[in-house]
Design an enzyme around this catalytic site. Structure first.
Site, PDB file in Angstrom:
ATOM      1  N   ASN A   6       0.847  -1.190   0.000  1.00  8.95           N
ATOM      2  CA  ASN A   6       0.000   0.000   0.000  1.00  8.95           C
ATOM      3  C   ASN A   6       0.889   1.249   0.000  1.00  8.95           C
ATOM      4  O   ASN A   6       1.480   1.589   1.022  1.00  8.95           O
ATOM      5  CB  ASN A   6      -0.899  -0.013   1.254  1.00  8.95           C
ATOM      6  N   LYS A   8      -0.098   4.280  -0.404  1.00 14.54           N
ATOM      7  CA  LYS A   8      -0.837   5.446   0.122  1.00 14.54           C
ATOM      8  C   LYS A   8      -0.623   6.652  -0.813  1.00 14.54           C
ATOM      9  O   LYS A   8      -0.586   6.465  -2.021  1.00 14.54           O
ATOM     10  CB  LYS A   8      -0.401   5.752   1.559  1.00 14.54           C
ATOM     11  N   HIS A  91      -9.614   0.848   4.939  1.00 11.28           N
ATOM     12  CA  HIS A  91      -8.336   1.123   5.611  1.00 11.28           C
ATOM     13  C   HIS A  91      -8.586   2.104   6.756  1.00 11.28           C
ATOM     14  O   HIS A  91      -9.401   3.024   6.629  1.00 11.28           O
ATOM     15  CB  HIS A  91      -7.333   1.702   4.610  1.00 11.28           C
ATOM     16  N   GLU A  93      -7.024   4.547   7.851  1.00 12.46           N
ATOM     17  CA  GLU A  93      -6.829   5.976   7.562  1.00 12.46           C
ATOM     18  C   GLU A  93      -8.098   6.567   6.948  1.00 12.46           C
ATOM     19  O   GLU A  93      -8.449   7.711   7.220  1.00 12.46           O
ATOM     20  CB  GLU A  93      -5.605   6.164   6.645  1.00 12.46           C
ATOM     21  N   GLU A 159      -5.282  -5.194  10.609  1.00 15.03           N
ATOM     22  CA  GLU A 159      -4.319  -4.116  10.781  1.00 15.03           C
ATOM     23  C   GLU A 159      -4.650  -3.330  12.057  1.00 15.03           C
ATOM     24  O   GLU A 159      -5.470  -2.396  12.017  1.00 15.03           O
ATOM     25  CB  GLU A 159      -4.383  -3.151   9.601  1.00 15.03           C
ATOM     26  N   GLY A 165       2.344   2.267  10.910  1.00 14.03           N
ATOM     27  CA  GLY A 165       3.331   3.338  10.830  1.00 14.03           C
ATOM     28  C   GLY A 165       4.023   3.666  12.139  1.00 14.03           C
ATOM     29  O   GLY A 165       4.696   4.702  12.250  1.00 14.03           O
ATOM     30  N   SER A 201       3.323  -2.052  10.392  1.00 13.39           N
ATOM     31  CA  SER A 201       4.767  -2.005  10.665  1.00 13.39           C
ATOM     32  C   SER A 201       5.529  -3.262  10.247  1.00 13.39           C
ATOM     33  O   SER A 201       6.515  -3.627  10.886  1.00 13.39           O
ATOM     34  CB  SER A 201       5.016  -1.684  12.135  1.00 13.39           C
TER      35      SER A 201
HETATM   36  C1  PEP Z   1      -0.914   0.228   6.128  1.00 15.00           C
HETATM   37  O1  PEP Z   1      -1.151   1.422   6.207  1.00 15.00           O
HETATM   38  O2  PEP Z   1      -1.711  -0.534   5.541  1.00 15.00           O
HETATM   39  C2  PEP Z   1       0.307  -0.273   6.751  1.00 15.00           C
HETATM   40  C3  PEP Z   1       0.348  -1.529   7.026  1.00 15.00           C
HETATM   41  O3  PEP Z   1       1.267   0.646   7.008  1.00 15.00           O
HETATM   42  P1  PEP Z   1       2.708   0.392   7.684  1.00 15.00           P
HETATM   43  O4  PEP Z   1       3.268  -0.881   7.090  1.00 15.00           O
HETATM   44  O5  PEP Z   1       3.522   1.585   7.315  1.00 15.00           O
HETATM   45  O6  PEP Z   1       2.488   0.253   9.149  1.00 15.00           O
END
Ligand code: PEP
Length: 246
Positions: A6, A8, A91, A93, A159, A165, A201
């Site tokens: 992803n 983003k 997601h 976000e 997630e 992040g 992460s």
């Molecule tokens: C995400 O936003 O789907 C994600 C997993 O981000 P990150 O790997 O940066 O934590």
């Protein structure tokens, strides 16, 4: 095994071109499904650059209506038209920053599946719920509220919001417990096995440990997928993991 990237709202045209040069030099496996979710405006560009490679492309979201007066939104049909095979729905976000609730997410996922896209439906608890021991119940409710009845050819991405992040990840036990629970709920509802990806992460250092966890069928990678070297190292770890388990 599924590796999803992803991006983003990251990577411009020039960076995408550089990224794909590394992909073109790499030897991909037929046993790993891979999908990149680039920014909307570069879907077509990326699609043309990697159409010779076994990598799918996905949209980062789609609307619950197929067309109409929805300025700034994207139709699942249009994603399909530009070569997308997948779409991310729900997601965190978008849930937080765009106020998307479970009912709307369910409707977006349903429309996407009706448009022949494969959905990666994202779910995850916040830190307070995790700390209070409510994570499993929270996820069960979230799943019940946003899973469309036509869910097929699709995936769940677990997630935890507090892991995205931040460099923090749940323990292996917590991930296994949650994935096993999610699969159980899905089996009960749909009478079939649905693959569950872990996201939050994921990086080159922790990928081996994460893939070793029972009921982890792949990963959704954000930050670490922005760098071709890291993305390909994560991919290689998945290939190695699969070779061992075959
Ligand atoms: C995400 O936003 O789907 C994600 C997993 O981000 P990150 O790997 O940066 O934590």
């Amino acid at each position: 095994m599924f590796i999803a990237a992803n991006w983003k709202m990251n990577l411009d045209k020039k960076s995408i071109l550089e990224f794909t040069k590394s992909l073109q030099k790499f030897k991909f496996s037929n046993h790993i499904n891979t999908c990149i979710f680039p920014p909307l405006t570069y879907i077509d560009y990326l699609h043309n650059l990697i159409k010779n490679l076994p990598i799918s492309i996905g949209g980062q979201n789609c609307h619950f209506k197929s067309f109409g007066a929805f300025t700034g939104e994207v139709s699942a049909n249009f994603l399909k038209d530009t070569g997308c095979e997948y779409v991310l729905i729900g997601h965190s976000e978008r849930r937080i920053l765009n106020n998307e609730n479970n009912a709307e997410i369910k409707s977006r996922a349903e429309t996407a599946i009706n448009s022949s896209l494969k959905v990666i439906l994202c779910i995850g608890e916040n830190l307070a719920d995790r700390k209070e021991g409510k994570a499993v119940d929270y996820i069960e409710k979230q799943l019940n509220d946003c899973l469309p009845n036509n869910f097929h050819n699709s995936f769940i991405a677990y997630e935890p919001i507090w892991s995205i992040g931040t460099g923090k990840i749940p323990s292996s036990f917590e991930i296994q417990e949650m994935h096993t629970h999610i699969k159980k709920i899905l089996y009960k509802k749909l009478n079939k096995n649905i693959n569950v990806l872990y996201g939050g992460s994921v990086n080159v250092k922790n990928i081996n440990d994460i893939l070793d966890i029972t009921n982890v069928d792949g990963v959704l990678v954000g930050g670490a997928s922005l760098n071709a070297k890291d993305f390909l190292a994560i991919y290689s770890a998945a290939v190695k993991h699969l070779d061992i388990s075959l």
